[in-house]
Every structure is written in structure tokens, then in C-alpha cells.
Design a protein around this motif. Structure first.
Motif, PDB file in Angstrom:
ATOM      1  N   LEU A 173      12.675   8.343  -3.704  1.00  0.00           N
ATOM      2  CA  LEU A 173      13.922   8.070  -2.984  1.00  0.00           C
ATOM      3  C   LEU A 173      13.501   8.914  -1.712  1.00  0.00           C
ATOM      4  CD1 LEU A 173      17.326   7.371  -4.913  1.00  0.00           C
ATOM      5  CD2 LEU A 173      15.663   5.907  -3.727  1.00  0.00           C
ATOM      6  N   ASN A 174      13.153  10.342  -1.831  1.00  0.00           N
ATOM      7  CA  ASN A 174      12.890  10.932  -0.961  1.00  0.00           C
ATOM      8  C   ASN A 174      11.651  10.956   0.067  1.00  0.00           C
ATOM      9  OD1 ASN A 174      13.332  13.812   0.658  1.00  0.00           O
ATOM     10  ND2 ASN A 174      11.520  14.258  -0.242  1.00  0.00           N
ATOM     11  N   LEU A 175      10.680  10.229  -0.552  1.00  0.00           N
ATOM     12  CA  LEU A 175       9.427   9.974   0.053  1.00  0.00           C
ATOM     13  C   LEU A 175       9.825   8.649   0.801  1.00  0.00           C
ATOM     14  CD1 LEU A 175       6.732  10.618  -2.498  1.00  0.00           C
ATOM     15  CD2 LEU A 175       6.940  11.714  -0.530  1.00  0.00           C
ATOM     16  N   SER A 211       9.956   8.532   5.105  1.00  0.00           N
ATOM     17  CA  SER A 211       8.951   7.693   5.675  1.00  0.00           C
ATOM     18  C   SER A 211       9.505   6.574   6.356  1.00  0.00           C
ATOM     19  CB  SER A 211       7.909   7.093   4.597  1.00  0.00           C
ATOM     20  OG  SER A 211       8.507   6.340   3.814  1.00  0.00           O
ATOM     21  N   GLY A 212      10.682   6.169   6.166  1.00  0.00           N
ATOM     22  CA  GLY A 212      11.292   4.931   6.706  1.00  0.00           C
ATOM     23  C   GLY A 212      11.124   3.648   5.970  1.00  0.00           C
ATOM     24  N   LEU A 213      10.286   3.699   4.728  1.00  0.00           N
ATOM     25  CA  LEU A 213      10.061   2.439   4.034  1.00  0.00           C
ATOM     26  C   LEU A 213      11.269   2.043   3.360  1.00  0.00           C
ATOM     27  CD1 LEU A 213       8.008   0.564   2.851  1.00  0.00           C
ATOM     28  CD2 LEU A 213       7.848   2.096   1.040  1.00  0.00           C
ATOM     29  N   GLY A 257       0.926  -1.091  -0.073  1.00  0.00           N
ATOM     30  CA  GLY A 257       0.055   0.019   0.019  1.00  0.00           C
ATOM     31  C   GLY A 257       0.887   1.251   0.085  1.00  0.00           C
ATOM     32  N   LYS A 258       1.918   1.169   0.684  1.00  0.00           N
ATOM     33  CA  LYS A 258       2.695   2.321   0.933  1.00  0.00           C
ATOM     34  C   LYS A 258       3.548   2.499  -0.406  1.00  0.00           C
ATOM     35  CE  LYS A 258       3.278   2.481   5.821  1.00  0.00           C
ATOM     36  NZ  LYS A 258       4.570   2.474   7.047  1.00  0.00           N
ATOM     37  N   ILE A 259       4.090   1.456  -1.256  1.00  0.00           N
ATOM     38  CA  ILE A 259       4.748   1.492  -2.126  1.00  0.00           C
ATOM     39  C   ILE A 259       3.872   2.185  -3.349  1.00  0.00           C
ATOM     40  CG2 ILE A 259       5.683   0.195  -4.130  1.00  0.00           C
ATOM     41  CD1 ILE A 259       6.846  -1.762  -1.972  1.00  0.00           C
ATOM     42  N   VAL A 260       2.646   1.710  -3.449  1.00  0.00           N
ATOM     43  CA  VAL A 260       1.731   2.342  -4.456  1.00  0.00           C
ATOM     44  C   VAL A 260       1.401   3.654  -4.090  1.00  0.00           C
ATOM     45  CG1 VAL A 260      -0.701   2.036  -5.409  1.00  0.00           C
ATOM     46  CG2 VAL A 260       0.758  -0.012  -5.044  1.00  0.00           C
ATOM     47  N   LEU A 261       1.463   4.056  -2.968  1.00  0.00           N
ATOM     48  CA  LEU A 261       1.165   5.545  -2.596  1.00  0.00           C
ATOM     49  C   LEU A 261       2.224   6.523  -3.020  1.00  0.00           C
ATOM     50  CD1 LEU A 261      -0.855   7.581  -1.347  1.00  0.00           C
ATOM     51  CD2 LEU A 261       0.424   7.120   0.749  1.00  0.00           C
ATOM     52  N   ALA A 291      22.821   2.945   6.007  1.00  0.00           N
ATOM     53  CA  ALA A 291      22.383   4.264   6.247  1.00  0.00           C
ATOM     54  C   ALA A 291      21.150   4.531   6.028  1.00  0.00           C
ATOM     55  CB  ALA A 291      23.226   4.965   5.189  1.00  0.00           C
ATOM     56  N   LEU A 292      20.456   3.549   5.365  1.00  0.00           N
ATOM     57  CA  LEU A 292      18.739   3.686   5.409  1.00  0.00           C
ATOM     58  C   LEU A 292      18.055   3.537   6.663  1.00  0.00           C
ATOM     59  CD1 LEU A 292      18.202   2.222   1.839  1.00  0.00           C
ATOM     60  CD2 LEU A 292      18.648   4.734   2.361  1.00  0.00           C
TER      61      LEU A 292
END
Length: 537
Positions: A515-517, A521-523, A467-471, A534-535
Motif C-alpha cells: 500500500l505504501n509503494l 507512486s500514485g498507482l 509493469g508497475k504492479i509486478v514491480l 483520498a487516494l
């Protein structure tokens, strides 16, 4: 062999595969500029049946031989690996000759099925027959290379396979580009002649690759003979039992690897005829066919290859976790594999859709930009399905349920066979893409069910991440579409240079936004943090 040597060999082999695939992508751009989409379609008429017959003739031999030789070498039995190589060279030579004869003598039948013999436009049946027969000669050599490569890999020597693959690809591509250019622009020859010689490049490349392998064999022959003399045991396995074990390794792997060639074979047999039935003249049908099966197909394989390569590195963990009944590690590893695939391929597919026309114009020229952009926009989402199918099939192999991957593939191919012509007649050229999409969705559904059942896998975490990836992908795509539209007003797509400017700025912006989003968001940290520490911060 030390661990460091083994790691070095594996890295060399991985690098050679990546280089070969990138060369196989890059050459299609100048080749299309030389022969056009009509020539690209003709090239595909030869290469698609060649690829299927090659896969059937070799049956996943390199990997299977590698496993077999490695197993018996570990037991101190070098005789068995040598016996397999000697008998295998004979058998692979026979299967190669048989495959060559089948393709050579079926060329006319294939050409008459693919093309309209009465059409005065587009490629002729005679040109297609010539092209198919020229590429068929490579089948005499490639199966022999396959077993030699497998033998070297089984002895933990990856260099011969790596170098021969790269040399084979370089010679093939150089042969294709030089001969097509000379025949068309220097000798003022026919398109059919040029494309026929282009497919003959497969034979030229195979000879180069075989030459490299024989050179390595000559250098290492004394060491191989010494190994055999030092054998501590000889199992004396009868040849039928030896090949029964070998094919038990090979057939599931080779069959799943046939997925894309089999889908393309269905299109080879039905696409042009269905397009003619839908009212398209042959040259237009061939342009759509070339765009669908070659140019746009090459583009969507970029995210597929990157995502699959990143995810497959953790698949060996699946086997050990399943064997040791380590449920927690199995759940974690499968979850990570799914996440990587979806995290990379969904935004990549969306990006291909958003910049389909400038991308096609920049890479393949303006002439067929409308048709190519249209097909790429429709076909791009299938990149996600290709990746998920490849990974779920591998996961099923890891939990010893590869039979479901085979069943899933057969079900998907059956869907494609039944609906391909119907969908093309209903929806036009995009119908071929819809039939492929439906087939892969059916296959993936079966694979996902089997993984859930036999690995007792919980899909709830995947649904949340999806769901987050699609958003975030939707947000990125909206910006890219808006930016590309604005840039087109400043740089109309009247040249490849303008298209390249639009493409570069739009894709760059899309990558930065996604990448910024995902990082903020921590995803990204949850999905890739185990690879890029680092992520996690």
C-alpha cells in the motif's frame, strides 16, 4: 418498488452471498482437523460430481428466471411469470430427480475410477460410493429452490433468497461439523461413515433453505395473487417459446459458471490414477488431491472473490456503453476493470506463495504442512487467472459476444483433459496445477483477443500499469520472504500458534509495504481513486 428499496434488496443479497462464501471457507478448517486430509479427499469425491450435476440440473435458473419475470412484470404481465413458476416447479422437480438418479447409480463407477479397488490403504471404494450417494439426495431439493429464488428476485424481492442462502449454509455447516465430530469422537465410528453424513449436510441445508422460501411464500401469497389480478396484459406465450427464451438467458451464464467444477471434475477422474502411475501410493496421492482441490483451493479463492466482487460492480456500465456506442466510456470502464483485478490479485497471489507453509500450518495444522505448503506455493498464481477469466467472460457478455467465452472455456477444458495425466506423471502432483494453469491461460488468451477485437480495446495502458504492479509486488514479496524466514528462526513452526505469529506479522508487513509503494507512486489513486477519493490526493 422504490429505488431505495431496490438498492436495499441488492445490498442484502450481496451481503448474504459474501456471508455464505465466508462460512464456506471457515468451516473447512475445523472439518479438516476432524477428518484429516484422507477424509477431505473422500468428501471431495462426492461433492465434485454433485456440483457439476447440480449446475446442469439448474442451468443458471435463478438469474434467468429473475430476468424473465422482471421483464414481463415491467410490461404489466404478471400471468406469464406465474405460469413460468408453476411449470418450472414441475420441470425442476423432474430434472432434480433425474440428476439424483444419475449420480446415485453412477456412484460405483465414479468410485472405481477415482480409487484403486485393490488398494488396502487410503479410502475404500465402498466409502466413496456411500459418500456420493449421500450427497446425491440434495439434488431432489436444490433445483426446486433455484426457481423459487429466481421468481422472488424477478419480483424485486431479494430478502427470501438472501435469508434462505444464509440459513441453508448455516444448517449445512452445523450438520457437517456436529455429525462428523459425534461419529468419530463420541461413537468411535468409521471415517467413511462420518464423511458420508457430512455430505448429507447438503440435503439438510437444502431443506432448511426451502423451508425459509415456503415461509416467505405463505406470507406474500395474497400480494402475489393481487398482482396477477391487476395484470393489464397476458402475452399467452406457449411453454416451448417461454423456455426457449429462458434458456437463451441461462445457458451462457451457467456454462461459464461451470469452469472451476469442470476443471475439478477432470482432476477427480484422472489425478489419483496419474499419481499411482507416477509411483505414489494411494494415501499420499489422496493427501495431495485433498490439498489441491479443497484446502489450498479455498485459500486462493479469497483474493478471487474480493477482486471479482469489486470489479463486477462496474460491469453494468459495459452493456450500456457498448449499446450506445460510447467508445470512450467503454474503453475507460474495461481498463478500470482489468486494473482492479490485477492490482488486487497479483500481490495477494504472491503473498500466498511467500507464506505458504506458515499459512497452511496455522489454518490446517502441522501434519500435512509440507505437502500443503508445496501445493499452495504452486497453485497460488492461478488465483490471478481465475479472476481474469471470470471478468473477461463477463465483459464478453456485456458486449454480446458470450459465445467466445464458451469457446474459450471449452478450449481450456480440452487442454486440461489432454495434458493433466501427462503433466502429473512428468512433474508429480504439481502437474495437475500446471495443466489447470495452461487451460486457463489458453481461455484467457481467447477472451482477451475477443475483447480487443469486438470492443476495439487498446491494451497499452494495461501493459504499463501491469509493469508497475509486478514491480511493487516483487519488492513486497522480497521483504515478506526475508521477514518470514527471520521469524521462523525465532518461532520455529512446531505449533499452530508459532505459525500464526509468523503469518500475521508477515502478511501485515506485506500489506503495509504494498500500500505504501502504490499510494506514494500514485498507482493506487489511478486504479482505485474512483472508489476512494483520498487516494487521488
Amino acid at each position: 418498488m422504490s429505488d431505495n428499496q431496490l438498492i436495499r434488496g441488492t445490498m442484502i443479497l450481496t451481503a448474504s452471498i459474501f456471508i455464505s462464501k465466508m462460512l464456506g471457507l471457515i468451516y473447512i478448517f475445523p472439518f479438516t482437523s476432524i477428518v484429516g486430509h484422507e477424509g477431505l479427499a473422500l468428501y471431495t469425491y462426492g461433492y465434485t460430481p454433485y456440483t457439476v450435476l447440480l449446475s446442469l440440473a439448474t442451468l443458471g435458473v435463478p438469474l434467468a428466471v429473475s430476468k424473465f419475470v422482471s421483464k414481463y412484470n415491467a410490461l404489466g404481465d404478471y400471468h406469464t411469470g406465474q405460469r413460468l413458476l408453476k411449470s418450472g416447479l414441475v420441470i425442476m422437480s423432474i430434472t432434480g430427480v433425474f440428476a439424483f438418479l444419475v449420480l446415485f447409480f453412477s456412484a460405483e463407477m465414479i468410485a472405481n475410477q477415482v480409487l484403486d479397488p485393490d488398494s488396502l490403504e487410503g479410502n475404500s471404494v465402498a466409502d466413496a460410493v456411500f459418500t456420493i450417494r449421500m450427497v446425491s439426495v440434495a439434488l431432489l431439493v436444490v433445483p426446486v429452490m433455484a426457481i423459487i429464488r429466481g421468481f422472488f428476485q424477478g419480483n424485486q424481492s431479494m430478502g427470501p433468497t438472501a435469508v434462505s442462502q444464509v440459513v441453508e449454509q448455516i444448517i449445512r455447516i452445523a450438520f457437517i461439523l456436529v455429525f462428523t465430530y459425534v461419529i468419530i469422537y463420541v461413537l468411535d465410528g468409521e471415517l467413511g461413515t462420518a464423511v458420508g453424513f457430512a455430505t448429507f449436510g447438503a440435503f439438510a441445508g437444502a431443506i432448511g433453505g426451502l423451508g425459509v422460501l415456503l415461509w416467505y411464500w405463505r406470507r406474500r401469497y395474497a400480494g402475489i395473487r393481487a398482482q396477477v389480478k391487476e395484470s393489464t396484459v397476458d402475452h399467452n406465450i406457449p411453454l416451448p417459446a417461454m423456455y426457449k427464451e429462458l434458456f437463451r438467458y441461462a445457458i451462457p451464464l451457467s456454462f461459464v459458471g461451470l469452469a472451476i467444477p469442470l476443471y475439478q471434475t477432470v482432476d477427480l477422474w484422472t489425478f489419483n490414477q496419474a499419481m499411482r502411475d507416477a509411483g505414489f501410493v494411494q494415501p499420499v496421492a489422496e493427501t495431495y488431491y485433498a490439498s489441491f482441490t479443497q484446502s489450498t483451493h479455498k485459500l486462493i479463492l479469497i483474493p478471487v472473490s474480493i477482486a471479482t466482487a469489486m470489479s463486477l460492480t462496474i460491469l453494468p456500465t459495459i452493456t450500456s456503453a457498448f449499446t450506445n456506442q460510447d467508445t470512450e466510456r467503454l474503453q475507460r470502464t474495461i481498463t478500470q476493470t482489468y486494473q482492479i483485478i490485477l492490482f488486487l490479485t497479483i500481490p495477494a497471489a504472491a503473498g500466498l506463495m511467500a507464506v505458504s507453509e506458515p499459512m497452511y500450518a496455522a489454518l490446517f495444522g502441522l501434519e500435512e504442512m509440507t505437502i500443503g505448503g508445496e501445493m499452495l506455493r504452486t497453485y497460488a498464481p492461478v488465483a490471478v487467472l481465475f479472476s481474469v477469466f471470470a471478468v473477461t467472460a463477463s465483459l464478453l457478455q456485456g458486449i454480446n459476444q458470450q459465445k467466445f467465452a464458451v469457446i474459450a472455456l471449452l478450449a481450456g477444458i480440452l487442454f486440461k483433459v489432454v495434458f493433466n495425466s501427462l503433466f502429473i506423471q512428468l512433474f508429480g502432483p504439481q502437474g495437475g496445477v500446471f495443466a489447470t494453469t495452461g487451460g486457463y491461460l489458453l481461455s484467457i488468451t481467447i477472451n482477451i483477443w475477443a475483447i480487443g477485437k469486438f470492443a476495439d480495446f487498446n491494451y497499452q495502458p494495461i501493459r504499463r500499469r501491469l509493469g508497475k504492479i509486478v514491480l511493487y509486488t516483487l519488492a513486497m514479496t522480497a521483504v515478506v520472504v526475508y521477514l518470514a524466514f527471520g521469524l521462523e528462526q525465532l518461532f520455529p513452526i512446531t505449533s499452530r500458534w508459532n505459525a500464526a505469529i509468523i503469518l500475521g506479522l508477515s502478511v501485515g508487513a506485506g500489506i503495509i509495504i504494498y500500500l505504501n509503494l502504490t499510494i506514494r507512486s500514485g498507482l493506487a489513486g489511478k486504479v482505485l481513486g474512483h472508489r476512494f477519493s483520498a487516494l487521488k490526493k
